[in-house]
Scaffold this motif. Sequence first.
Motif, PDB file in Angstrom:
ATOM      1  N   LEU A 158      -8.034  -0.023 -11.151  1.00 58.17           N
ATOM      2  CA  LEU A 158      -7.252  -0.548 -10.043  1.00 58.17           C
ATOM      3  C   LEU A 158      -7.894  -0.027  -8.762  1.00 58.17           C
ATOM      4  O   LEU A 158      -8.336   1.124  -8.704  1.00 58.17           O
ATOM      5  CB  LEU A 158      -5.795  -0.087 -10.119  1.00 58.17           C
ATOM      6  N   ASP A 159      -7.974  -0.871  -7.759  1.00 57.70           N
ATOM      7  CA  ASP A 159      -8.594  -0.442  -6.509  1.00 57.70           C
ATOM      8  C   ASP A 159      -7.636   0.425  -5.695  1.00 57.70           C
ATOM      9  O   ASP A 159      -6.410   0.337  -5.836  1.00 57.70           O
ATOM     10  CB  ASP A 159      -9.043  -1.656  -5.695  1.00 57.70           C
ATOM     11  N   HIS A 160      -8.199   1.231  -4.813  1.00 59.89           N
ATOM     12  CA  HIS A 160      -7.396   2.160  -4.008  1.00 59.89           C
ATOM     13  C   HIS A 160      -6.398   1.440  -3.122  1.00 59.89           C
ATOM     14  O   HIS A 160      -5.274   1.922  -2.922  1.00 59.89           O
ATOM     15  CB  HIS A 160      -8.319   3.034  -3.143  1.00 59.89           C
ATOM     16  N   GLN A 161      -6.797   0.299  -2.561  1.00 57.84           N
ATOM     17  CA  GLN A 161      -5.884  -0.414  -1.673  1.00 57.84           C
ATOM     18  C   GLN A 161      -4.623  -0.836  -2.433  1.00 57.84           C
ATOM     19  O   GLN A 161      -3.495  -0.607  -1.971  1.00 57.84           O
ATOM     20  CB  GLN A 161      -6.591  -1.639  -1.073  1.00 57.84           C
ATOM     21  N   SER A 162      -4.793  -1.444  -3.581  1.00 56.64           N
ATOM     22  CA  SER A 162      -3.647  -1.858  -4.395  1.00 56.64           C
ATOM     23  C   SER A 162      -2.836  -0.647  -4.837  1.00 56.64           C
ATOM     24  O   SER A 162      -1.600  -0.669  -4.812  1.00 56.64           O
ATOM     25  CB  SER A 162      -4.128  -2.636  -5.625  1.00 56.64           C
ATOM     26  N   ALA A 163      -3.529   0.414  -5.240  1.00 60.10           N
ATOM     27  CA  ALA A 163      -2.831   1.628  -5.686  1.00 60.10           C
ATOM     28  C   ALA A 163      -1.977   2.213  -4.576  1.00 60.10           C
ATOM     29  O   ALA A 163      -0.878   2.729  -4.821  1.00 60.10           O
ATOM     30  CB  ALA A 163      -3.844   2.653  -6.181  1.00 60.10           C
ATOM     31  N   SER A 164      -2.455   2.119  -3.330  1.00 55.85           N
ATOM     32  CA  SER A 164      -1.706   2.691  -2.211  1.00 55.85           C
ATOM     33  C   SER A 164      -0.415   1.931  -1.940  1.00 55.85           C
ATOM     34  O   SER A 164       0.445   2.422  -1.207  1.00 55.85           O
ATOM     35  CB  SER A 164      -2.572   2.740  -0.953  1.00 55.85           C
ATOM     36  N   GLN A 165      -0.266   0.745  -2.532  1.00 52.04           N
ATOM     37  CA  GLN A 165       0.985   0.002  -2.411  1.00 52.04           C
ATOM     38  C   GLN A 165       1.865   0.159  -3.666  1.00 52.04           C
ATOM     39  O   GLN A 165       2.890  -0.495  -3.787  1.00 52.04           O
ATOM     40  CB  GLN A 165       0.702  -1.472  -2.136  1.00 52.04           C
ATOM     41  N   THR A 166       1.450   1.061  -4.550  1.00 55.42           N
ATOM     42  CA  THR A 166       2.266   1.385  -5.711  1.00 55.42           C
ATOM     43  C   THR A 166       3.156   2.577  -5.357  1.00 55.42           C
ATOM     44  O   THR A 166       3.291   3.529  -6.117  1.00 55.42           O
ATOM     45  CB  THR A 166       1.361   1.687  -6.927  1.00 55.42           C
ATOM     46  N   SER A 167       3.738   2.520  -4.177  1.00 50.70           N
ATOM     47  CA  SER A 167       4.563   3.621  -3.659  1.00 50.70           C
ATOM     48  C   SER A 167       5.729   3.901  -4.604  1.00 50.70           C
ATOM     49  O   SER A 167       6.319   2.965  -5.144  1.00 50.70           O
ATOM     50  CB  SER A 167       5.096   3.253  -2.276  1.00 50.70           C
ATOM     51  N   PRO A 168       6.055   5.183  -4.838  1.00 50.02           N
ATOM     52  CA  PRO A 168       5.507   6.404  -4.237  1.00 50.02           C
ATOM     53  C   PRO A 168       4.516   7.127  -5.140  1.00 50.02           C
ATOM     54  O   PRO A 168       4.460   8.361  -5.119  1.00 50.02           O
ATOM     55  CB  PRO A 168       6.776   7.233  -4.038  1.00 50.02           C
ATOM     56  N   LEU A 169       3.739   6.402  -5.915  1.00 51.66           N
ATOM     57  CA  LEU A 169       2.936   7.025  -6.963  1.00 51.66           C
ATOM     58  C   LEU A 169       1.518   7.387  -6.528  1.00 51.66           C
ATOM     59  O   LEU A 169       0.763   7.956  -7.320  1.00 51.66           O
ATOM     60  CB  LEU A 169       2.861   6.096  -8.188  1.00 51.66           C
ATOM     61  N   TYR A 170       1.143   7.082  -5.261  1.00 52.01           N
ATOM     62  CA  TYR A 170      -0.229   7.290  -4.801  1.00 52.01           C
ATOM     63  C   TYR A 170      -0.245   8.222  -3.605  1.00 52.01           C
ATOM     64  O   TYR A 170       0.583   8.108  -2.704  1.00 52.01           O
ATOM     65  CB  TYR A 170      -0.834   5.934  -4.419  1.00 52.01           C
ATOM     66  N   ASP A 171      -1.204   9.135  -3.587  1.00 50.40           N
ATOM     67  CA  ASP A 171      -1.406  10.095  -2.497  1.00 50.40           C
ATOM     68  C   ASP A 171      -2.467   9.521  -1.559  1.00 50.40           C
ATOM     69  O   ASP A 171      -3.651   9.478  -1.905  1.00 50.40           O
ATOM     70  CB  ASP A 171      -1.864  11.432  -3.084  1.00 50.40           C
ATOM     71  N   ILE A 172      -2.047   9.082  -0.366  1.00 54.89           N
ATOM     72  CA  ILE A 172      -2.978   8.353   0.494  1.00 54.89           C
ATOM     73  C   ILE A 172      -4.071   9.242   1.066  1.00 54.89           C
ATOM     74  O   ILE A 172      -5.219   8.799   1.217  1.00 54.89           O
ATOM     75  CB  ILE A 172      -2.227   7.598   1.610  1.00 54.89           C
TER      76      ILE A 172
END
Length: 499
Positions: free
Chosen positions: A172-186
């Motif tokens: 999964l790309d970082h951009q998509s992962a960053s919208q998997t809130s709150p599971l990603y540390d930006i």
Amino acid sequence: MMRCTLGVDVGTSSTKGVLVAEGGEIVASATRAHEVDRPHAGWVEMDARVWWDEFTGITGELISAHPDAQIVAVGVSGMGPCVLLADENDEPVRAAILYGVDTRSGAQIQRMTDELGAEEITRVGGSTLTSQAAGAKIAWVSDEEPEAWRRARRLFMPASWLARRLTGAYVLDHQSASQTSPLYDIEGESWYEPWWQRYAGSIEQPRLTWAGDIAGEVTAEAAAGTGIPEGTPVITGTIDAWTEAVSVGAHEVGDLMLMYGTTMFLVSTGEDTLRTPSMWTTAGAFPGTRNLAGGLSTSGALTAWLKGLTGADYPDLLADAEASGPGANGLLVLPYFAGERTPIQDPDARGVVAGLTLAHTRGDLYRAALEATALGVRHNVETMRAAGADIRRIVAVGGGTQGRLWLQVVSDVTGLVQQVPQTTIGASYGAAFLAATAVADTGSAPVITDWNPVTATIEPDLNLREFYDTLFDRYLRLYEGSKGVVHELAAEQRGRRHG
């Protein structure tokens, strides 16, 4: 043989594919229309098996029509953030839950916010939890569908689903992962382990890469099903709005991409992590960039609804709207026909048409709908700037750019100059560009401004500035003044559909 890249994007209303030559020329394109499912009020979902079926149909069509094309790389893209949960055999355990237009996870958003704290959620992930937060929708499946959750082992979005089917890679790309809130540390650009284990512990974490990184190569099985040669590199891909920004070169610091589609999306790019409760803070498509993003829940969907309601075709409606003129003869519309995402973050908002008289025409309604989306864009832009976004350039993309009137209305309402590139087909073209970049020799990577130069500039009519300033003020006051009654109606709608 003609060296080409293949780009495919799974959108809300269709899947589009393009075959692109080395210099950026579109050799061929293909589209498969589809519809989303709305089984309950606030639910918007789709059978993910359609994505692969349409992908194989499109690739088969393009490849058979151009047997002289040598496909050197494949780009994938898709709407998002979506939640597709699959079992250990990659079989979906339920339909994919779509992005912020799906508002089912309100209870999970409240519970997670109470448990973790809004300030801490924003510190870790950049954004507060809203209907756009994919992590809250994962929690919804856990809470509401225990049988599906028991079988769930992997998380996909449309682009990563295609990459998986093509290569076997679980990424999964970082951009998509960053919208998997709150599971990603930006700031850490990684999954946030404490909260992943708390809310998604039984799901295997996809490996994180960047959108243009190569995920893997086409397998023998995928080659047989698609016609793409075995061993062809496939990029990880990302969410369509970000791929669209790539397609028009609107991903540099100071750029704002404005996507005209079924919904409307805005992506502002900078170097700093800007946080504001009413917008979405995300990782960028490329290392070292951050985005402040927003989206209207309806734009093209609203004009399509009016087209169906009136039975008129678009050229006639646009001609009538142009004749109606600024202000639509005293009509003002709130475009919240599917709730609203940013900046009001109100899933219970609804459409409002104010000022109707027996003298109003379909052209007035259509003009007011175009102005409503433009007022929504202005609301987002002003909110971004208040948060610190440095917006120097606006680039328009998407199907709605084909009509000059809509572009002009948006520029007039916002006071912003818009640049329109030669090719506005959107995310599939951006995916093809990313694929070409991924396999280019050092020093010979393609440049998007060579592929896709700006060919039109839309200037705002400064004589309308004062008029639209007044209309924007009325737009803001109409929402505040009507939302109490509208929220009661939304609750009644939910009760009637569930009863």
